[in-house]
Design a protein around this motif. Structure first.
Motif, PDB file in Angstrom:
ATOM      1  N   GLY A  83       0.757  -0.978  -0.111  1.00  0.00           N
ATOM      2  CA  GLY A  83       0.061  -0.010  -0.060  1.00  0.00           C
ATOM      3  C   GLY A  83       0.768   1.306  -0.110  1.00  0.00           C
ATOM      4  N   ILE A  84       1.997   1.158  -0.327  1.00  0.00           N
ATOM      5  CA  ILE A  84       2.742   2.601  -0.370  1.00  0.00           C
ATOM      6  C   ILE A  84       3.254   2.555  -2.001  1.00  0.00           C
ATOM      7  N   TYR A  85       2.627   3.658  -2.407  1.00  0.00           N
ATOM      8  CA  TYR A  85       2.785   4.046  -3.980  1.00  0.00           C
ATOM      9  C   TYR A  85       3.870   5.187  -4.251  1.00  0.00           C
ATOM     10  N   GLY A  86       4.239   5.292  -5.588  1.00  0.00           N
ATOM     11  CA  GLY A  86       4.885   6.402  -6.070  1.00  0.00           C
ATOM     12  C   GLY A  86       6.328   6.428  -5.772  1.00  0.00           C
ATOM     13  N   ASN A  87       6.930   5.592  -5.457  1.00  0.00           N
ATOM     14  CA  ASN A  87       8.375   5.761  -4.856  1.00  0.00           C
ATOM     15  C   ASN A  87       9.299   5.450  -6.209  1.00  0.00           C
ATOM     16  N   THR A  88      10.141   5.995  -6.442  1.00  0.00           N
ATOM     17  CA  THR A  88      11.248   6.014  -7.391  1.00  0.00           C
ATOM     18  C   THR A  88      12.318   5.304  -7.200  1.00  0.00           C
ATOM     19  N   HIS A  89      13.361   5.365  -7.798  1.00  0.00           N
ATOM     20  CA  HIS A  89      14.735   4.487  -7.646  1.00  0.00           C
ATOM     21  C   HIS A  89      15.425   5.095  -6.413  1.00  0.00           C
ATOM     22  N   PHE A  90      15.143   6.326  -6.260  1.00  0.00           N
ATOM     23  CA  PHE A  90      15.726   6.970  -5.018  1.00  0.00           C
ATOM     24  C   PHE A  90      14.661   7.280  -3.671  1.00  0.00           C
TER      25      PHE A  90
END
Length: 351
Positions: free
Chosen positions: A320-327
């Motif tokens: 349920g944790i969305y939107g994270n990039t590679h960094f």
């Protein structure tokens, strides 16, 4: 006098965000590992060639070390966190965010975890290298924008946790540093750091993941490994999975002796992957680069656990944790990820 100096350190080390304080008991920096090159002959201090060019006869050159920035909070947890950066960067990625929020190392300091932030040999503040290489300007920022899954230039991914203003993006790209290393010195440098500071937990990112696995296998002082989107993986010699091909070259496992791999089964390991990673082949560079690495990470974790280990793969969208990039450590929700890591460390009894 010593009490006065310590009191000054405590006062100058106190930082406040809202009502939350950090009292820093000790901080500083040092270099570890490396070599000293000594030119033969006798040094003649009467000769002047120039500031950038020297008569090297009889002179020495210290190089190939890592640079380590450390902070130890008052009442710190027993095991410190050692932060290892990835390709194209330095330890700065753990110490700041492009939009000026607390960096990941600071967030973990607030939770009582001491930090040792590493610049690997030939990167950042460890730029003195014995490698002969050319540092030339290369316009590549749009490529990395895509590879690191911020979006597909010039568009940001929908719901991305990366700040979208132009100033933050400029700050982000200005963190990048020339890579002047041959990459053969990363593991020895981490070994030298292990010998100096003793027991610790490795926290790695991207291309720093592979030297992290190697250091954990070679140094008994490594008591756990946290890896954010590692780029490479190791497997027992007779159990290396087939190469996974992809648009950016694919990924292959690296074979190591079983007795060496077993070391990874003796310590807790957790791997985190962010968002925007498809299950099927894509024509987008960032999608493809991390699709194959996530699939290999699943095989890696399965191999550790099959041999009796304790490895966990956390795919953030699945919890349920969305939107994270590679960094991930610099994303807008990095405080949430710090909470997640803190919970895992405590659950794994690494405090």
């Amino acid at each position: 006098m010593k009490k006065i100096i310590l009191s000054a350190l405590l006062l100058t080390g106190a930082a406040t965000v809202g009502a939350q304080n950090i009292t820093i008991a000790k901080q500083g920096h040092f270099s570890v590992g490396g070599t000293t090159i000594q030119r033969p002959g006798a040094y003649d201090n009467s000769k002047f060639v120039g500031w950038a060019e020297q008569e090297e006869t009889g002179q020495s050159y210290r190089a190939d070390h890592a640079f380590v920035d450390f902070q130890i909070p008052a009442d710190s947890k027993k095991l410190p966190l050692v932060y290892v950066h990835g390709y194209g960067g330095s330890g700065v990625c753990w110490q700041m965010t492009p939009d000026g929020r607390d960096g990941f190392a600071t967030l973990m300091l607030r939770r009582g975890w001491s930090s040792y932030v590493v610049d690997l040999p030939g990167r950042g503040r460890a730029g003195r290298t014995s490698t002969t290489t050319a540092a030339k300007p290369m316009a590549d920022e749009m490529f990395w924008f895509d590879i690191w899954r911020i979006g597909v230039w010039p568009n940001y991914n929908e719901g991305v946790q990366f700040p979208k203003d132009s100033t933050s993006l400029s700050q982000f790209f200005r963190e990048m540093t020339p890579d002047l290393s041959n990459h053969q010195l990363d593991v020895p440098a981490l070994g030298a750091l292990s010998e100096r500071i003793g027991d610790h937990i490795l926290v790695t990112h991207s291309a720093g993941g592979f030297p992290g696995w190697m250091s954990a296998m070679q140094n008994s002082e490594v008591k756990g490994v946290v890896s954010y989107e590692p780029g490479g993986f190791v497997f027992p010699e007779d159990e290396v999975p087939e190469r996974i091909d992809g648009l950016t070259g694919g990924v292959a496992g690296t074979a190591v002796p079983m007795e060496q791999f077993n070391r990874l089964t003796e310590i807790p390991v957790v791997i985190y992957f962010g968002d925007y990673i498809p299950e099927t082949p894509s024509k987008k560079l960032g999608d493809e680069n991390w699709r194959v690495r996530l699939q290999m990470a699943r095989k890696f974790v399965e191999a550790i656990n099959r041999h009796g280990g304790n490895a966990t793969l956390v795919e953030l969208p699945k919890i349920g944790i969305y939107g994270n990039t590679h960094f991930l450590m610099q994303d807008l929700n990095n405080a949430e990820l710090a909470d997640l890591l803190d919970e895992w460390l405590l659950k794994s009894k690494l405090n």
